[in-house]
Write a protein that holds these residues in place. Structure first.
Motif, PDB file in Angstrom:
ATOM      1  N   LEU A 109      10.835   2.433   3.803  1.00 22.99           N
ATOM      2  CA  LEU A 109      10.389   2.380   2.094  1.00 22.99           C
ATOM      3  C   LEU A 109       9.207   3.188   1.997  1.00 22.99           C
ATOM      4  O   LEU A 109       8.056   2.872   2.872  1.00 22.99           O
ATOM      5  CB  LEU A 109      10.352   0.840   1.808  1.00 22.99           C
ATOM      6  CG  LEU A 109       9.748   0.869   0.320  1.00 22.99           C
ATOM      7  CD1 LEU A 109      10.835   1.139  -0.607  1.00 22.99           C
ATOM      8  CD2 LEU A 109       9.353  -0.639  -0.021  1.00 22.99           C
ATOM      9  N   GLU A 110       9.182   4.382   1.374  1.00 21.66           N
ATOM     10  CA  GLU A 110       7.974   5.135   1.215  1.00 21.66           C
ATOM     11  C   GLU A 110       7.394   4.711  -0.180  1.00 21.66           C
ATOM     12  O   GLU A 110       8.283   5.089  -1.221  1.00 21.66           O
ATOM     13  CB  GLU A 110       8.421   6.661   1.541  1.00 21.66           C
ATOM     14  CG  GLU A 110       7.108   7.358   1.540  1.00 21.66           C
ATOM     15  CD  GLU A 110       7.523   8.841   1.714  1.00 21.66           C
ATOM     16  OE1 GLU A 110       6.623   9.761   1.372  1.00 21.66           O
ATOM     17  OE2 GLU A 110       8.623   9.233   2.316  1.00 21.66           O
ATOM     18  N   LYS A 111       5.981   4.340  -0.267  1.00 23.80           N
ATOM     19  CA  LYS A 111       5.725   4.399  -1.617  1.00 23.80           C
ATOM     20  C   LYS A 111       4.663   5.413  -2.105  1.00 23.80           C
ATOM     21  O   LYS A 111       3.784   5.717  -1.024  1.00 23.80           O
ATOM     22  CB  LYS A 111       4.951   2.872  -1.623  1.00 23.80           C
ATOM     23  CG  LYS A 111       4.357   2.583  -3.070  1.00 23.80           C
ATOM     24  CD  LYS A 111       3.672   1.162  -3.106  1.00 23.80           C
ATOM     25  CE  LYS A 111       3.136   1.120  -4.669  1.00 23.80           C
ATOM     26  NZ  LYS A 111       2.447   0.044  -4.721  1.00 23.80           N
ATOM     27  N   THR A 112       4.919   6.076  -3.114  1.00 19.58           N
ATOM     28  CA  THR A 112       3.924   6.909  -3.555  1.00 19.58           C
ATOM     29  C   THR A 112       3.671   6.823  -5.004  1.00 19.58           C
ATOM     30  O   THR A 112       4.568   6.703  -5.682  1.00 19.58           O
ATOM     31  CB  THR A 112       4.381   8.610  -3.265  1.00 19.58           C
ATOM     32  OG1 THR A 112       5.554   8.654  -3.908  1.00 19.58           O
ATOM     33  CG2 THR A 112       4.556   8.968  -1.883  1.00 19.58           C
ATOM     34  N   GLY A 113       2.395   6.482  -5.492  1.00 16.08           N
ATOM     35  CA  GLY A 113       2.314   6.660  -6.976  1.00 16.08           C
ATOM     36  C   GLY A 113       2.964   5.523  -7.526  1.00 16.08           C
ATOM     37  O   GLY A 113       2.824   4.314  -7.158  1.00 16.08           O
ATOM     38  N   HIS A 148      10.394   4.993  -2.541  1.00 18.47           N
ATOM     39  CA  HIS A 148      11.977   5.659  -2.157  1.00 18.47           C
ATOM     40  C   HIS A 148      12.411   4.849  -0.710  1.00 18.47           C
ATOM     41  O   HIS A 148      11.575   4.912   0.243  1.00 18.47           O
ATOM     42  CB  HIS A 148      11.721   7.107  -1.649  1.00 18.47           C
ATOM     43  CG  HIS A 148      12.812   7.824  -1.162  1.00 18.47           C
ATOM     44  ND1 HIS A 148      13.113   8.163   0.269  1.00 18.47           N
ATOM     45  CD2 HIS A 148      14.049   8.181  -1.817  1.00 18.47           C
ATOM     46  CE1 HIS A 148      14.429   8.935   0.070  1.00 18.47           C
ATOM     47  NE2 HIS A 148      15.048   8.819  -1.014  1.00 18.47           N
ATOM     48  N   LEU A 149      13.395   4.328  -1.011  1.00 20.40           N
ATOM     49  CA  LEU A 149      14.123   3.438   0.077  1.00 20.40           C
ATOM     50  C   LEU A 149      15.329   4.125   0.775  1.00 20.40           C
ATOM     51  O   LEU A 149      16.104   4.481   0.062  1.00 20.40           O
ATOM     52  CB  LEU A 149      14.419   2.078  -0.732  1.00 20.40           C
ATOM     53  CG  LEU A 149      15.130   1.029   0.378  1.00 20.40           C
ATOM     54  CD1 LEU A 149      14.395  -0.203   0.143  1.00 20.40           C
ATOM     55  CD2 LEU A 149      16.516   0.957   0.232  1.00 20.40           C
ATOM     56  N   LYS A 150      15.389   3.883   1.937  1.00 15.52           N
ATOM     57  CA  LYS A 150      16.628   4.516   2.766  1.00 15.52           C
ATOM     58  C   LYS A 150      16.826   3.228   3.603  1.00 15.52           C
ATOM     59  O   LYS A 150      15.902   2.605   4.416  1.00 15.52           O
ATOM     60  CB  LYS A 150      16.229   5.668   3.728  1.00 15.52           C
ATOM     61  CG  LYS A 150      15.891   6.743   2.987  1.00 15.52           C
ATOM     62  CD  LYS A 150      15.668   8.002   4.055  1.00 15.52           C
ATOM     63  CE  LYS A 150      15.320   9.303   3.268  1.00 15.52           C
ATOM     64  NZ  LYS A 150      14.825  10.150   4.140  1.00 15.52           N
ATOM     65  N   SER A 179       0.785  -1.141  -0.087  1.00 19.31           N
ATOM     66  CA  SER A 179      -0.019  -0.054  -0.063  1.00 19.31           C
ATOM     67  C   SER A 179       0.979   1.129  -0.182  1.00 19.31           C
ATOM     68  O   SER A 179       2.070   1.245   0.256  1.00 19.31           O
ATOM     69  CB  SER A 179      -0.877   0.283   1.099  1.00 19.31           C
ATOM     70  OG  SER A 179      -0.128   0.211   2.449  1.00 19.31           O
ATOM     71  N   GLU A 180       0.494   2.410  -0.399  1.00 17.11           N
ATOM     72  CA  GLU A 180       1.056   3.649  -0.427  1.00 17.11           C
ATOM     73  C   GLU A 180       1.196   4.132   1.092  1.00 17.11           C
ATOM     74  O   GLU A 180       0.426   3.774   1.847  1.00 17.11           O
ATOM     75  CB  GLU A 180       0.495   4.838  -1.218  1.00 17.11           C
ATOM     76  CG  GLU A 180       0.300   4.518  -2.694  1.00 17.11           C
ATOM     77  CD  GLU A 180       0.012   5.724  -3.336  1.00 17.11           C
ATOM     78  OE1 GLU A 180      -0.129   6.947  -2.659  1.00 17.11           O
ATOM     79  OE2 GLU A 180      -0.286   5.477  -4.661  1.00 17.11           O
ATOM     80  N   GLY A 181       2.418   4.656   1.311  1.00 17.42           N
ATOM     81  CA  GLY A 181       2.722   5.001   2.593  1.00 17.42           C
ATOM     82  C   GLY A 181       4.313   4.683   3.000  1.00 17.42           C
ATOM     83  O   GLY A 181       4.881   3.951   2.145  1.00 17.42           O
TER      84      GLY A 181
END
Length: 168
Positions: free
Chosen positions: A43-47, A51-53, A12-14
């Motif tokens: 891990l931040e999912k958008t669209g 973006h992984l750190k 899911s996004e977030g």
């Protein structure tokens, strides 16, 4: 495929956090890396992007460049990568920090990235300690352990003129 995988098929996004631990040999590191590799991931999912750190920690044994004794060092690495599902979404980004994944990819495998960033975290000059005395150039003893009786280095007479100049 390594143990360092994130299932993204129904993600899911977030913002999502993950904690991994794997053995060094499972991600292709040599025997010098002897402690488990710990990886903390955000891990931040958008669209259509993620973006992984990642923060990585382990220990490894190396040979000191001055005295040739083995020494253990803590290693850590940090990296960030943007995963895109479309190649046209990379405008304005540094291509080194962008990777493309298929929109139908079921997982992200972090094993290769973790291995590469740990290898890059190894210092160029390995020292057992900052004040390592190294080996005696004459007799070869480890000057951290034994005080040898060898005479001090004799200076090259060609440098004497410069020494006199620096004293003035």
């Amino acid at each position: 495929m390594s143990e360092l995988t994130i299932n993204i098929s129904r993600l899911s996004e977030g913002t999502h956090q993950y904690s991994f631990e794997t053995q060094p040999e499972d991600i292709g590191l040599d025997a010098g890396f002897h402690s488990p590799v710990g990886v903390q991931v955000v891990l931040e999912k958008t669209g259509r992007q993620m973006h992984l750190k990642a923060d990585i920690r382990t220990k490894a044994t190396f040979t000191c460049d001055r005295c040739l004794d083995e020494c253990e060092q803590d290693l850590s690495a940090h990296y960030a990568i943007v995963y895109l599902t479309e190649e046209n979404g990379a405008h304005g980004r540094n291509e080194d920090e962008v990777q493309y994944v298929s929109p139908d990819a079921p997982v992200l495998d972090l094993g290769d990235d973790v291995r590469q960033f740990l290898i890059l975290a190894v210092p160029r000059k390995i020292l057992c300690r900052e004040d390592c005395q190294g080996l005696c150039p004459r007799c070869g003893v480890n000057r951290n352990k034994v005080q040898c009786k060898c005479p001090k280095e004799e200076s090259d007479p060609r440098w004497e003129v410069l020494k006199k100049m620096s004293l003035n």
